[in-house]
Design an enzyme around this catalytic site. Structure first.
Site, PDB file in Angstrom:
ATOM      1  N   ARG A 286     -15.708  12.938  10.738  1.00 21.56           N
ATOM      2  CA  ARG A 286     -15.742  13.100  12.023  1.00 21.56           C
ATOM      3  C   ARG A 286     -14.923  11.951  12.564  1.00 21.56           C
ATOM      4  O   ARG A 286     -14.661  11.845  13.947  1.00 21.56           O
ATOM      5  CB  ARG A 286     -17.243  12.686  12.561  1.00 21.56           C
ATOM      6  CG  ARG A 286     -18.071  13.976  12.201  1.00 21.56           C
ATOM      7  CD  ARG A 286     -19.927  13.534  12.841  1.00 21.56           C
ATOM      8  NE  ARG A 286     -19.224  13.664  14.140  1.00 21.56           N
ATOM      9  CZ  ARG A 286     -20.363  13.081  14.961  1.00 21.56           C
ATOM     10  NH1 ARG A 286     -21.450  12.468  14.503  1.00 21.56           N
ATOM     11  NH2 ARG A 286     -20.313  13.192  16.392  1.00 21.56           N
ATOM     12  N   CYS A 287     -14.365  11.199  11.918  1.00 22.95           N
ATOM     13  CA  CYS A 287     -13.371  10.046  12.079  1.00 22.95           C
ATOM     14  C   CYS A 287     -12.085  10.447  12.236  1.00 22.95           C
ATOM     15  O   CYS A 287     -11.405  10.843  11.241  1.00 22.95           O
ATOM     16  CB  CYS A 287     -13.658   8.765  11.566  1.00 22.95           C
ATOM     17  SG  CYS A 287     -12.544   7.530  11.514  1.00 22.95           S
ATOM     18  N   SER A 288     -11.111  10.328  13.269  1.00 24.03           N
ATOM     19  CA  SER A 288      -9.848  10.769  13.342  1.00 24.03           C
ATOM     20  C   SER A 288      -8.936   9.959  12.442  1.00 24.03           C
ATOM     21  O   SER A 288      -8.184  10.521  11.810  1.00 24.03           O
ATOM     22  CB  SER A 288      -9.341  10.690  14.827  1.00 24.03           C
ATOM     23  OG  SER A 288      -9.447   9.370  15.150  1.00 24.03           O
TER      24      SER A 288
ATOM     25  N   ARG B 262      -9.706  11.057   8.985  1.00 21.39           N
ATOM     26  CA  ARG B 262      -8.889  12.296   8.666  1.00 21.39           C
ATOM     27  C   ARG B 262      -7.503  12.409   8.263  1.00 21.39           C
ATOM     28  O   ARG B 262      -6.860  13.019   7.564  1.00 21.39           O
ATOM     29  CB  ARG B 262      -9.213  13.655   9.936  1.00 21.39           C
ATOM     30  CG  ARG B 262     -10.439  14.017   9.940  1.00 21.39           C
ATOM     31  CD  ARG B 262     -10.772  14.938  11.042  1.00 21.39           C
ATOM     32  NE  ARG B 262     -10.369  14.851  12.383  1.00 21.39           N
ATOM     33  CZ  ARG B 262     -11.009  14.333  13.177  1.00 21.39           C
ATOM     34  NH1 ARG B 262     -12.230  13.940  13.011  1.00 21.39           N
ATOM     35  NH2 ARG B 262     -10.600  14.091  14.447  1.00 21.39           N
TER      36      ARG B 262
END
Length: 118
Positions: A11-13, A16
């Site tokens: 969920r963390c950019s 990712r």
């Protein structure tokens, strides 16, 4: 190149992005979704040593609500900070990339490339 491990939060950019860089570089890796596979206090302490930080707080997300709820800003006992991260892995800064006996918090994610080449 030796095996790499990434403690990843999908969920963390930033997490990712770091994972995408590892993919682009075709880096063999283990992906640990640490919010699902909660690391133990000992695992967190081991990563802390690899990071070379002076305080466990350096690897914590101090703006998380749980940090404030647990009043961790006032905590001076390192063992209690490690325990808080083990019980609430959301407190662990991300992403953490591990290679051999070294680790980094990949912020910015581009720091992964330099880390892998060191």
């Amino acid at each position: 190149m030796s095996q790499v491990t990434i403690w990843h939060n999908p969920r963390c950019s930033k997490s990712r992005q770091a994972l995408a860089i590892l993919d682009e570089l075709e880096t063999p890796k283990d992906v640990i979704k640490y919010l699902e596979e909660h690391p133990s206090k000992e695992q967190i302490k081991n990563i802390f040593k690899m990071l070379g930080y002076k305080s466990p707080r350096d690897m914590m997300r101090t703006k998380e609500d749980i940090y404030k709820e647990l009043n961790l800003k006032e905590e001076t006992d390192d063992e209690k900070l490690f325990e808080a991260m083990a019980q609430n892995p959301k407190l662990i800064e991300r992403p953490i990339v591990i290679k051999g006996d070294k680790a980094i918090i990949a912020r910015p994610p581009e720091s992964v490339t330099e880390f892998l080449n060191s």
